[in-house]
Design a protein around this motif. Structure first.
Motif, PDB file in Angstrom:
ATOM      1  N   VAL A  49      54.078  87.793  29.341  1.00 57.56           N
ATOM      2  CA  VAL A  49      55.358  88.438  29.638  1.00 57.56           C
ATOM      3  C   VAL A  49      56.192  87.543  30.548  1.00 57.56           C
ATOM      4  O   VAL A  49      55.691  86.987  31.524  1.00 57.56           O
ATOM      5  CB  VAL A  49      55.126  89.816  30.302  1.00 57.56           C
ATOM      6  N   HIS A  50      57.480  87.390  30.198  1.00 56.78           N
ATOM      7  CA  HIS A  50      58.431  86.576  30.955  1.00 56.78           C
ATOM      8  C   HIS A  50      59.669  87.411  31.241  1.00 56.78           C
ATOM      9  O   HIS A  50      59.995  88.315  30.486  1.00 56.78           O
ATOM     10  CB  HIS A  50      58.885  85.354  30.145  1.00 56.78           C
ATOM     11  N   THR A  51      60.384  87.074  32.312  1.00 52.32           N
ATOM     12  CA  THR A  51      61.691  87.651  32.578  1.00 52.32           C
ATOM     13  C   THR A  51      62.675  86.514  32.728  1.00 52.32           C
ATOM     14  O   THR A  51      62.448  85.579  33.495  1.00 52.32           O
ATOM     15  CB  THR A  51      61.680  88.519  33.850  1.00 52.32           C
ATOM     16  N   LEU A  52      63.755  86.580  31.971  1.00 52.04           N
ATOM     17  CA  LEU A  52      64.773  85.540  31.945  1.00 52.04           C
ATOM     18  C   LEU A  52      66.069  86.103  32.500  1.00 52.04           C
ATOM     19  O   LEU A  52      66.525  87.161  32.080  1.00 52.04           O
ATOM     20  CB  LEU A  52      64.980  85.068  30.505  1.00 52.04           C
ATOM     21  N   ARG A  53      66.674  85.407  33.463  1.00 49.06           N
ATOM     22  CA  ARG A  53      67.948  85.822  34.043  1.00 49.06           C
ATOM     23  C   ARG A  53      69.026  84.875  33.519  1.00 49.06           C
ATOM     24  O   ARG A  53      68.849  83.664  33.514  1.00 49.06           O
ATOM     25  CB  ARG A  53      67.879  85.759  35.568  1.00 49.06           C
ATOM     26  N   TYR A  54      70.160  85.459  33.081  1.00 46.61           N
ATOM     27  CA  TYR A  54      71.239  84.651  32.516  1.00 46.61           C
ATOM     28  C   TYR A  54      72.582  85.313  32.791  1.00 46.61           C
ATOM     29  O   TYR A  54      72.668  86.533  32.913  1.00 46.61           O
ATOM     30  CB  TYR A  54      71.035  84.461  31.013  1.00 46.61           C
ATOM     31  N   GLU A 102      69.134  90.448  32.883  1.00 44.09           N
ATOM     32  CA  GLU A 102      67.735  90.052  32.791  1.00 44.09           C
ATOM     33  C   GLU A 102      67.140  90.553  31.485  1.00 44.09           C
ATOM     34  O   GLU A 102      67.406  91.669  31.058  1.00 44.09           O
ATOM     35  CB  GLU A 102      66.926  90.586  33.970  1.00 44.09           C
ATOM     36  N   LEU A 103      66.358  89.701  30.870  1.00 45.40           N
ATOM     37  CA  LEU A 103      65.669  90.005  29.618  1.00 45.40           C
ATOM     38  C   LEU A 103      64.175  89.837  29.874  1.00 45.40           C
ATOM     39  O   LEU A 103      63.745  88.750  30.272  1.00 45.40           O
ATOM     40  CB  LEU A 103      66.122  89.053  28.515  1.00 45.40           C
ATOM     41  N   THR A 104      63.407  90.888  29.681  1.00 51.06           N
ATOM     42  CA  THR A 104      61.956  90.805  29.804  1.00 51.06           C
ATOM     43  C   THR A 104      61.376  90.816  28.398  1.00 51.06           C
ATOM     44  O   THR A 104      61.721  91.675  27.591  1.00 51.06           O
ATOM     45  CB  THR A 104      61.407  91.978  30.632  1.00 51.06           C
TER      46      THR A 104
END
Length: 86
Positions: free
Chosen positions: A70-75, A60-62
């Motif tokens: 603010v966003h949180t990206l899961r990859y 996860e990248l916040t």
């Protein structure tokens, strides 16, 4: 006059008043799953998740975008836990 000032001080100092107007508590960002070709507007990285695992796992990248949202990206990504240190 003193009664009015006292009443105003009580209203201002009451915990319920501050709880309703406290802007320091922002809602947690919604976690979005990355998809190929997704447009990313990353102005500042806030945090990344731990990647000390073996194989493919979720990271996860916040981050904050150029508007300050603010966003949180899961990859999916390979972890670094399988590397032989020998």
């Amino acid at each position: 006059m003193k009664t009015a000032l006292f009443a105003l001080a009580l209203i201002t100092l009451s915990p319920g008043t501050w709880a309703a107007t406290d802007s320091s508590q922002s809602p947690a960002p919604i976690v979005e799953d990355y998809s190929y070709g997704m447009h990313l507007d990353i102005a500042r990285v806030i945090s990344t998740s731990d990647y000390n695992y073996c194989g493919i796992g979720q990271r996860e990248l916040t981050y904050a975008d150029s508007q300050g949202v603010v966003h949180t990206l899961r990859y999916p990504a390979f972890g670094d836990g399988c590397i032989d240190q020998g």
